[in-house]
Design a protein around this motif. Structure first.
Motif, PDB file in Angstrom:
ATOM      1  N   MET A   1     -65.908 -13.876   8.794  1.00  9.15           N
ATOM      2  CA  MET A   1     -65.559 -14.522   7.521  1.00  9.15           C
ATOM      3  C   MET A   1     -64.408 -15.505   7.712  1.00  9.15           C
ATOM      4  N   ALA A   2     -63.380 -15.032   8.416  1.00 10.10           N
ATOM      5  CA  ALA A   2     -62.210 -15.884   8.623  1.00 10.10           C
ATOM      6  C   ALA A   2     -62.586 -17.129   9.417  1.00 10.10           C
ATOM      7  N   ALA A   3     -63.413 -16.949  10.460  1.00 10.32           N
ATOM      8  CA  ALA A   3     -63.769 -18.086  11.308  1.00 10.32           C
ATOM      9  C   ALA A   3     -64.562 -19.121  10.527  1.00 10.32           C
ATOM     10  N   TRP A   4     -65.496 -18.663   9.711  1.00 12.03           N
ATOM     11  CA  TRP A   4     -66.302 -19.602   8.931  1.00 12.03           C
ATOM     12  C   TRP A   4     -65.405 -20.371   7.953  1.00 12.03           C
ATOM     13  N   TYR A   5     -64.487 -19.653   7.333  1.00 13.34           N
ATOM     14  CA  TYR A   5     -63.559 -20.308   6.414  1.00 13.34           C
ATOM     15  C   TYR A   5     -62.751 -21.379   7.153  1.00 13.34           C
ATOM     16  N   LEU A   6     -62.247 -21.011   8.332  1.00 14.49           N
ATOM     17  CA  LEU A   6     -61.415 -21.960   9.085  1.00 14.49           C
ATOM     18  C   LEU A   6     -62.219 -23.176   9.533  1.00 14.49           C
ATOM     19  N   VAL A   7     -63.492 -22.992   9.832  1.00 12.86           N
ATOM     20  CA  VAL A   7     -64.322 -24.113  10.258  1.00 12.86           C
ATOM     21  C   VAL A   7     -64.560 -25.064   9.093  1.00 12.86           C
ATOM     22  N   ARG A   8     -64.825 -24.509   7.922  1.00 14.80           N
ATOM     23  CA  ARG A   8     -65.211 -25.340   6.783  1.00 14.80           C
ATOM     24  C   ARG A   8     -64.035 -25.875   5.989  1.00 14.80           C
ATOM     25  N   GLN A   9     -62.884 -25.349   6.209  1.00 13.87           N
ATOM     26  CA  GLN A   9     -61.717 -25.749   5.433  1.00 13.87           C
ATOM     27  C   GLN A   9     -60.668 -26.310   6.386  1.00 13.87           C
ATOM     28  N   ARG A  10     -61.018 -27.430   7.064  1.00 17.03           N
ATOM     29  CA  ARG A  10     -60.075 -27.963   8.040  1.00 17.03           C
ATOM     30  C   ARG A  10     -58.912 -28.614   7.340  1.00 17.03           C
ATOM     31  N   GLY A  11     -57.723 -28.288   7.808  1.00 11.36           N
ATOM     32  CA  GLY A  11     -56.511 -28.897   7.284  1.00 11.36           C
ATOM     33  C   GLY A  11     -55.384 -28.530   8.208  1.00 11.36           C
ATOM     34  N   LYS A  12     -54.193 -29.007   7.904  1.00  8.45           N
ATOM     35  CA  LYS A  12     -53.060 -28.705   8.788  1.00  8.45           C
ATOM     36  C   LYS A  12     -52.825 -27.204   8.847  1.00  8.45           C
ATOM     37  N   LEU A  13     -52.866 -26.558   7.683  1.00 13.44           N
ATOM     38  CA  LEU A  13     -52.560 -25.125   7.618  1.00 13.44           C
ATOM     39  C   LEU A  13     -53.615 -24.309   8.365  1.00 13.44           C
ATOM     40  N   THR A  14     -54.887 -24.590   8.073  1.00 15.67           N
ATOM     41  CA  THR A  14     -55.934 -23.784   8.714  1.00 15.67           C
ATOM     42  C   THR A  14     -55.981 -24.040  10.222  1.00 15.67           C
ATOM     43  N   ASN A  15     -55.730 -25.286  10.644  1.00 20.21           N
ATOM     44  CA  ASN A  15     -55.671 -25.549  12.081  1.00 20.21           C
ATOM     45  C   ASN A  15     -54.539 -24.766  12.732  1.00 20.21           C
ATOM     46  N   GLY A  16     -53.409 -24.744  12.046  1.00 16.46           N
ATOM     47  CA  GLY A  16     -52.263 -23.996  12.561  1.00 16.46           C
ATOM     48  C   GLY A  16     -52.596 -22.526  12.725  1.00 16.46           C
ATOM     49  N   ILE A  17     -53.275 -21.973  11.717  1.00 12.27           N
ATOM     50  CA  ILE A  17     -53.661 -20.556  11.790  1.00 12.27           C
ATOM     51  C   ILE A  17     -54.605 -20.323  12.962  1.00 12.27           C
ATOM     52  N   TYR A  18     -55.548 -21.248  13.145  1.00 13.56           N
ATOM     53  CA  TYR A  18     -56.499 -21.123  14.251  1.00 13.56           C
ATOM     54  C   TYR A  18     -55.772 -21.105  15.599  1.00 13.56           C
ATOM     55  N   TYR A  19     -54.805 -22.010  15.762  1.00 10.19           N
ATOM     56  CA  TYR A  19     -54.078 -22.035  17.036  1.00 10.19           C
ATOM     57  C   TYR A  19     -53.223 -20.780  17.223  1.00 10.19           C
ATOM     58  N   ALA A  20     -52.727 -20.220  16.131  1.00 12.19           N
ATOM     59  CA  ALA A  20     -51.972 -18.962  16.235  1.00 12.19           C
ATOM     60  C   ALA A  20     -52.877 -17.849  16.764  1.00 12.19           C
ATOM     61  N   PHE A  21     -54.131 -17.821  16.284  1.00 14.85           N
ATOM     62  CA  PHE A  21     -55.083 -16.826  16.784  1.00 14.85           C
ATOM     63  C   PHE A  21     -55.306 -17.000  18.293  1.00 14.85           C
TER      64      PHE A  21
ATOM     65  N   PHE B   1     -60.077 -17.949  -0.672  1.00 17.49           N
ATOM     66  CA  PHE B   1     -59.134 -17.789   0.415  1.00 17.49           C
ATOM     67  C   PHE B   1     -58.853 -16.308   0.618  1.00 17.49           C
ATOM     68  N   LEU B   2     -58.671 -15.622  -0.525  1.00 16.69           N
ATOM     69  CA  LEU B   2     -58.361 -14.198  -0.497  1.00 16.69           C
ATOM     70  C   LEU B   2     -59.438 -13.401   0.209  1.00 16.69           C
ATOM     71  N   ILE B   3     -60.679 -13.649  -0.201  1.00 17.38           N
ATOM     72  CA  ILE B   3     -61.766 -12.831   0.333  1.00 17.38           C
ATOM     73  C   ILE B   3     -62.007 -13.113   1.802  1.00 17.38           C
ATOM     74  N   PHE B   4     -61.988 -14.371   2.167  1.00 16.69           N
ATOM     75  CA  PHE B   4     -62.426 -14.709   3.519  1.00 16.69           C
ATOM     76  C   PHE B   4     -61.345 -14.597   4.580  1.00 16.69           C
ATOM     77  N   LEU B   5     -60.182 -15.117   4.291  1.00 18.65           N
ATOM     78  CA  LEU B   5     -59.185 -15.200   5.354  1.00 18.65           C
ATOM     79  C   LEU B   5     -58.136 -14.099   5.273  1.00 18.65           C
ATOM     80  N   LEU B   6     -57.825 -13.662   4.076  1.00 17.95           N
ATOM     81  CA  LEU B   6     -56.652 -12.807   3.907  1.00 17.95           C
ATOM     82  C   LEU B   6     -56.685 -11.490   4.689  1.00 17.95           C
ATOM     83  N   PRO B   7     -57.796 -10.741   4.674  1.00 16.20           N
ATOM     84  CA  PRO B   7     -57.760  -9.459   5.402  1.00 16.20           C
ATOM     85  C   PRO B   7     -57.364  -9.631   6.869  1.00 16.20           C
ATOM     86  N   THR B   8     -58.021 -10.592   7.540  1.00 22.64           N
ATOM     87  CA  THR B   8     -57.700 -10.821   8.939  1.00 22.64           C
ATOM     88  C   THR B   8     -56.259 -11.298   9.095  1.00 22.64           C
ATOM     89  N   LEU B   9     -55.858 -12.177   8.202  1.00 19.72           N
ATOM     90  CA  LEU B   9     -54.529 -12.762   8.315  1.00 19.72           C
ATOM     91  C   LEU B   9     -53.427 -11.714   8.135  1.00 19.72           C
TER      92      LEU B   9
END
Lengths: 289, 280
Positions: free
Chosen positions: B95-115, A14-22
């Motif tokens: 990196m973030a987009a790939w993570y969000l695609v592969r790790q679907r859940g309430k939290l990641t969906n919420g983050i996607y909609y915030a973007f 989570f840290l590596i992939f999402l955190l910087p952008t987040l």
């Protein structure tokens, strides 16, 4: 769907992939956004000294002589005129440049080029040209808000026609050859082709271009600042410039500026929502066929 | 015979109209170009006449414009900020987009909609608070502004990568896992190469935006570091007498890098812009 293993990644990734952008997103957007909503209900000069004043800023923003209503009307009128002119010209240019004539690539390159030049530079280029023409009449662009208005229209057309043309060209090139051939065999006239084949099939491009022009015009700032700076007075200020001047023009009006910005955002969000609904409907209509 | 005649007439009509329009599109730049060699009084009094023996000033306007604004420094800042931001945006947002695609859940969906939501919000909504926050946490320098561009660019960029990453078949990743690929090496060896076409588009769209951006860098670093748009506006809106000659020169040297870049990579630019519009 739902096939993926539940813990596709160990948590530490989570840290590596999402955190910087987040983190960057939170610092530059989420926190300022939430803070902005809060501060629109306060009086403040720095972000940490807000004093709650309720909806007073909003009342100020909409009262007469504050420039906001004038800027709103100016912006709406500007958006309507520029959207119509840009899209009509761009569409016909796209039609002309998709007939396989020699040299079309060169013309596409030329028409698209202004789109790459930044708004500030664009503003000063056109200030020279427009003031040059107006000097024959002994005035300049700051003489009347009408001059500023039409100056901005000309500038926007110059900037956006090539951009929209490229999208229309993509749309027109997507029309299947068989349909065009079939229509020709059936003896369709050029106007009939346009009416029954070209326009219906490029409808998705039309929606995209309309909303791109609307949002671009509605949010315009750099061009406005460089071309007229809002002159005379604030009469040729569009919404974004009016908000900027409220924030940085006079100390003590930051709250009013923030309230104006919230209203501005709500309007832009409504436009975006409308676009989403329309695009969805287009998609559904497409599927029915 | 008549059909042929009609065709010729139509052809002549087409080329006349389109050539005239093209001339109208190029003319403003040509006019600015030759005015940049004229004395400033001649620019205001007769902006459309070519430089003559009297009005010709050589490259004096260029020297004034460059000296007054520190143009070369501005060019350096613009270049650094654009290149660094685009690099960071492409890397971290994919990196973030790939993570969000592969790790679907309430939290990641919420983050996607915030973007996605952030794409809609106009800059004026956050400009004041953002520049203060940037100041408080010391992001008000050329390196710090890269973080801010990552934040502002992430909406569109994550959205575009997300749409593309969704279409990558799971089987490829499963095969890579069986071959002993961890998530990090999988991303760099398998996913990123597949995302490449989209990465080009994302890079072009962000580069065009950041290179030309005025208000954000002006508010965040404008007092100490001028990018090119800030330098142009500074020359005109700054204190002191208005020097329209120097302004013309500065306009010319700000446009040259853009035109060179455009002529070198126009195919990718036009394709990228069209693709970006269709997605957004």
């Amino acid at each position: 769907m739902g096939k993926h293993p539940k813990n596709y990644f160990p948590k530490k990734y989570f840290l590596i992939f999402l955190l910087p952008t987040l983190v960057a997103f939170a610092v530059s957007f989420v926190i300022p956004f939430l803070l902005g909503i809060y501060l629109s209900f306060t009086e403040f000069t720095t972000v940490t000294n807000g004093r709650w004043v309720g909806i007073q800023n909003y009342i100020y923003a909409f009262s007469e002589g504050r420039g906001f209503i004038d800027a709103l009307l100016f912006t709406v009128r500007f958006t309507i005129v520029s959207t119509v002119t840009v899209n009509v010209i761009a569409f016909f240019l796209a039609l002309a440049l998709t007939r396989g004539k020699r040299g079309t690539n060169f013309f596409r390159t030329v028409f698209f080029m202004p789109n790459l030049i930044g708004g500030i530079v664009l503003g000063y280029i056109w200030q020279l040209i427009i003031n040059g023409v107006l000097s024959y009449f002994g005035v300049d662009i700051t003489y009347s808000a009408e001059y500023g208005f039409w100056g901005l229209i000309i500038l926007t057309n110059w900037q956006l026609i090539g951009y929209m043309m490229v999208i229309y060209i993509a749309g027109i090139n997507n029309i299947p050859d068989e349909i065009v051939e079939a229509a020709k065999i059936d003896g369709a006239s050029p106007i009939g082709m346009l009416r029954y084949i070209t326009i219906p099939t490029v409808m998705p491009s039309v929606t995209i271009c309309l909303f791109l022009t609307i949002t671009n015009s509605f949010k315009m700032f750099d061009q406005n600042l460089a071309l007229t700076g809002g002159a005379p007075g604030r009469e040729s200020s569009m919404l974004a410039l009016d908000i900027y001047k409220t924030f940085y023009g006079r100390v003590g009006e930051e709250g009013v500026g923030q309230a104006k910005a919230v209203v501005f955002s709500v309007i832009v969000a409504l436009i975006a929502f409308l676009q989403l609904r329309l695009t969805d409907r287009n998609k559904k209509d497409g599927k029915k066929k | 015979m008549t059909v042929k005649l009609k065709k010729t007439v139509l052809n002549i009509l087409f080329y006349t109209v389109v050539t005239m329009l093209a001339a109208v599109f190029i003319a403003p730049i040509i006019i600015v170009l030759y005015n940049s060699f004229k004395g400033r009084l001649y620019i205001s009094s007769s902006p459309f006449s070519l430089p003559g023996a009297e009005s010709f000033l050589g490259i004096q306007n260029y020297i004034t414009g460059i000296n007054r604004t520190g143009f070369f420094k501005a060019f350096g800042y613009s270049l650094f900020i654009t290149v660094a931001s685009v690099f960071v945006i492409v890397l971290f947002c994919s990196m973030a987009a790939w993570y969000l695609v592969r790790q679907r859940g309430k939290l990641t969906n919420g983050i996607y909609y915030a973007f996605i939501f952030s794409m809609i919000v106009p800059f004026q909504m956050v400009m004041f608070t953002m520049s203060k926050v940037a100041n408080i946490i010391s992001l008000d320098n050329p390196l710090g502004i890269v973080v801010i561009y990552l934040g502002f660019g992430s909406g569109l960029s994550v959205f575009m990568f997300y749409g593309f990453a969704k279409s990558i078949p799971m089987e490829i990743e499963e095969a890579a896992t069986i071959d002993g690929c961890g998530p990090v090496s999988m991303f760099f060896k398998v996913i990123l190469p597949m995302l490449r076409p989209m990465a080009t588009t994302v890079a072009i769209l962000n580069a065009m935006w950041i290179w030309n951006d005025y208000l954000l860098p002006y508010l965040v670093i404008g007092n100490n570091y001028r990018t090119i748009p800030i330098a142009v506006q500074y020359l005109e809106g700054g204190y002191g007498s208005r020097d329209i000659g120097a302004l013309m020169a500065l306009l010319v040297i700000s446009i040259i890098p853009i035109i060179v870049f455009y002529l070198v990579s126009q195919k990718q630019i036009i394709k990228g812009v069209a693709a970006g519009a269709v997605k957004g």
